[in-house]
Design a protein around this motif. Structure first.
Motif, PDB file in Angstrom:
ATOM      1  N   PHE A 128       0.522  20.237  37.173  1.00  0.00           N
ATOM      2  CA  PHE A 128       1.249  19.095  36.601  1.00  0.00           C
ATOM      3  C   PHE A 128       1.962  19.529  35.328  1.00  0.00           C
ATOM      4  N   GLY A 129       3.200  19.046  35.152  1.00  0.00           N
ATOM      5  CA  GLY A 129       3.866  19.268  33.870  1.00  0.00           C
ATOM      6  C   GLY A 129       5.196  19.963  33.982  1.00  0.00           C
ATOM      7  N   THR A 130       6.170  19.289  34.678  1.00  0.00           N
ATOM      8  CA  THR A 130       7.527  19.828  34.710  1.00  0.00           C
ATOM      9  C   THR A 130       8.377  19.137  33.654  1.00  0.00           C
ATOM     10  N   THR A 135       4.489  10.948  30.553  1.00  0.00           N
ATOM     11  CA  THR A 135       3.426  11.384  29.638  1.00  0.00           C
ATOM     12  C   THR A 135       3.767  12.743  29.024  1.00  0.00           C
ATOM     13  N   THR A 136       4.268  13.659  29.848  1.00  0.00           N
ATOM     14  CA  THR A 136       4.626  14.989  29.337  1.00  0.00           C
ATOM     15  C   THR A 136       5.790  14.878  28.353  1.00  0.00           C
ATOM     16  N   ALA A 137       6.805  14.107  28.758  1.00  0.00           N
ATOM     17  CA  ALA A 137       7.978  13.953  27.888  1.00  0.00           C
ATOM     18  C   ALA A 137       7.571  13.299  26.565  1.00  0.00           C
ATOM     19  N   LEU A 158      -5.592  20.331  25.565  1.00  0.00           N
ATOM     20  CA  LEU A 158      -6.684  20.068  26.508  1.00  0.00           C
ATOM     21  C   LEU A 158      -6.107  19.448  27.787  1.00  0.00           C
ATOM     22  N   GLY A 159      -6.303  20.102  28.915  1.00  0.00           N
ATOM     23  CA  GLY A 159      -5.683  19.637  30.165  1.00  0.00           C
ATOM     24  C   GLY A 159      -4.257  20.165  30.213  1.00  0.00           C
ATOM     25  N   THR A 160      -4.129  21.493  30.124  1.00  0.00           N
ATOM     26  CA  THR A 160      -2.813  22.113  29.921  1.00  0.00           C
ATOM     27  C   THR A 160      -1.902  22.032  31.138  1.00  0.00           C
ATOM     28  N   THR A 180      -6.677  24.668  27.631  1.00  0.00           N
ATOM     29  CA  THR A 180      -7.781  24.619  28.596  1.00  0.00           C
ATOM     30  C   THR A 180      -7.437  23.680  29.746  1.00  0.00           C
ATOM     31  N   ASP A 181      -8.050  23.925  30.875  1.00  0.00           N
ATOM     32  CA  ASP A 181      -7.928  22.997  31.997  1.00  0.00           C
ATOM     33  C   ASP A 181      -9.178  23.132  32.860  1.00  0.00           C
ATOM     34  N   ILE A 182      -9.511  22.018  33.486  1.00  0.00           N
ATOM     35  CA  ILE A 182     -10.662  21.982  34.371  1.00  0.00           C
ATOM     36  C   ILE A 182     -10.341  22.742  35.672  1.00  0.00           C
ATOM     37  N   PRO A 209     -14.086  22.309  31.403  1.00  0.00           N
ATOM     38  CA  PRO A 209     -14.055  20.859  31.536  1.00  0.00           C
ATOM     39  C   PRO A 209     -14.294  20.223  30.165  1.00  0.00           C
ATOM     40  N   GLY A 210     -13.379  19.407  29.711  1.00  0.00           N
ATOM     41  CA  GLY A 210     -13.534  18.694  28.435  1.00  0.00           C
ATOM     42  C   GLY A 210     -13.831  19.651  27.297  1.00  0.00           C
ATOM     43  N   PHE A 211     -14.850  19.312  26.498  1.00  0.00           N
ATOM     44  CA  PHE A 211     -15.176  20.133  25.328  1.00  0.00           C
ATOM     45  C   PHE A 211     -16.390  21.016  25.602  1.00  0.00           C
ATOM     46  N   ALA A 227      -4.012  15.946  24.222  1.00  0.00           N
ATOM     47  CA  ALA A 227      -4.743  15.757  25.483  1.00  0.00           C
ATOM     48  C   ALA A 227      -3.989  14.744  26.328  1.00  0.00           C
ATOM     49  N   ASN A 228      -3.340  15.233  27.380  1.00  0.00           N
ATOM     50  CA  ASN A 228      -2.649  14.346  28.315  1.00  0.00           C
ATOM     51  C   ASN A 228      -3.499  14.252  29.574  1.00  0.00           C
ATOM     52  N   ILE A 229      -4.556  13.439  29.496  1.00  0.00           N
ATOM     53  CA  ILE A 229      -5.373  13.173  30.688  1.00  0.00           C
ATOM     54  C   ILE A 229      -5.472  11.640  30.792  1.00  0.00           C
TER      55      ILE A 229
END
Ligand SMILES: C[S@@+](CC[C@H](N)C(=O)[O-])C[C@H]1O[C@@H](n2cnc3c(N)ncnc32)[C@H](O)[C@@H]1O
Length: 296
Positions: A128-130, A135-137, A158-160, A180-182, A209-211, A227-229
């Motif tokens: 995710f993330g183009t 949310t990304t924008a 977090l959640g790259t 980081t990413d899960i 996962p998380g912290f 953190a975009n989750i």
């Protein structure tokens, strides 16, 4: 092949919860995209999943299973959408996106980059993330403001996902970034994207996962945490996230529907952060908060 929309009609109060469930179930799968839409005239909310006709049976079964616990009374409705030119649609999806000082583009659109742009090259892929999602924008826009106006000596993404936000921070300022990413696939994609953007050092990518404490090791506390989750995990992790924030540090949160914003802000106020700004993009909000300590 025609496109199908399976949807349930709901209220504003429940739309966020239903979308969270559907997003967790379908993620950003290419042909099953979960979204909520509001018909403001009739005050009706619809939580929808879009797919191609040959996916319908399998996706309907997954939806029925998903709703069986808490939303068994919801009737799954169906709409056949007019035929779409899928090639044109996918190219449209890859058009460059501008957010703040950034332009996020595919390799075929390098000629669209202007002299003063901060360009991030991302191919639509498995993470995710183009830049096309609100949310990304939204995060890109707030990152630009925060890195320009605040002291940022390091950052956590977090959640790259595709790595787009970590790359954005590093393009603005040569500070160490932990991303980081899960999902191990996302981490591999993000590493590749950093390299193709000319970043060979400065971003450390980890699966976590998380912290999860061992992933953080010598890193932190952070001047900037992004953190975009989704809203629910963000609320749950508020105390841990704030514990990793340096005094005076900033937090950028996204993945939050407009209707969920007050609950998220309340959770982070409770953990000691002050609200700075909320921005809206396509029904999604991005929230900037700051550590109470260090405020003047
Ligand atoms: C909405 S995407 C955001 C991607 C990118 N940061 C962006 O803004 O476009 C969320 C990402 O967070 C990851 N994720 C979800 N829950 C997580 C958690 N608890 N810890 C770490 N990563 C998580 C998902 O695998 C996904 O790649």
């Amino acid at each position: 092949m025609s496109e199908i929309r399976l949807y349930v009609t709901t209220t504003e109060a429940l739309a966020g919860e239903i979308l969270d469930l559907m997003t967790v179930c379908f993620g950003e799968e290419d042909l099953a995209i979960a979204t909520t839409e509001v018909d403001e005239k009739n005050d009706v909310w619809e939580a929808s999943v879009y797919m191609l006709a040959d996916e319908e049976e399998a996706i309907r079964a997954r939806l029925e299973d998903l709703f069986s616990a808490d939303f068994a009374d919801l009737e799954i409705q169906r709409e056949v959408l007019p035929d779409i030119d899928w090639i044109a649609k996918s190219l449209e999806g890859l058009k460059p996106v501008r957010a703040g000082r950034f332009i996020v583009h595919g390799s075929h659109d390098r000629d669209k980059v202007r002299v003063n742009d901060l360009a991030i090259e991302i191919e639509a892929g498995q993470a995710f993330g183009t830049g096309h999602h609100g949310t990304t924008a939204g995060c890109l826009e707030v990152i630009g403001d925060v890195v320009r106006s605040r002291t940022v000596r390091n950052a956590l993404d977090l959640g790259t996902g595709s790595g787009v936000l970590a790359i954005a921070v590093r393009k603005l300022k040569r500070v160490p970034v932990l991303a980081t990413d899960i999902d191990p696939i996302a981490v591999a994609v993000a590493e590749g994207n950093a390299r193709s953007n000319g970043i060979v050092e400065g971003i450390e990518f980890r699966v976590a996962p998380g912290f999860h404490s061992t992933a953080f090791g010598e890193y932190g506390p952070f001047d900037l945490i992004i953190a975009n989750i989704l809203a629910r995990p963000l609320m749950k992790m508020a105390p841990q996230l704030v514990a990793h924030l340096a005094p005076g540090g900033s937090v950028i949160l996204s993945g939050i529907l407009a209707s969920q914003r007050w609950k998220v802000i309340a959770a982070y106020n409770g953990a000691g952060l002050a609200h700075v700004r909320t921005i809206w993009r396509n029904g999604w909000v991005t929230i900037h908060l700051r550590h109470g300590r260090g405020l003047v």
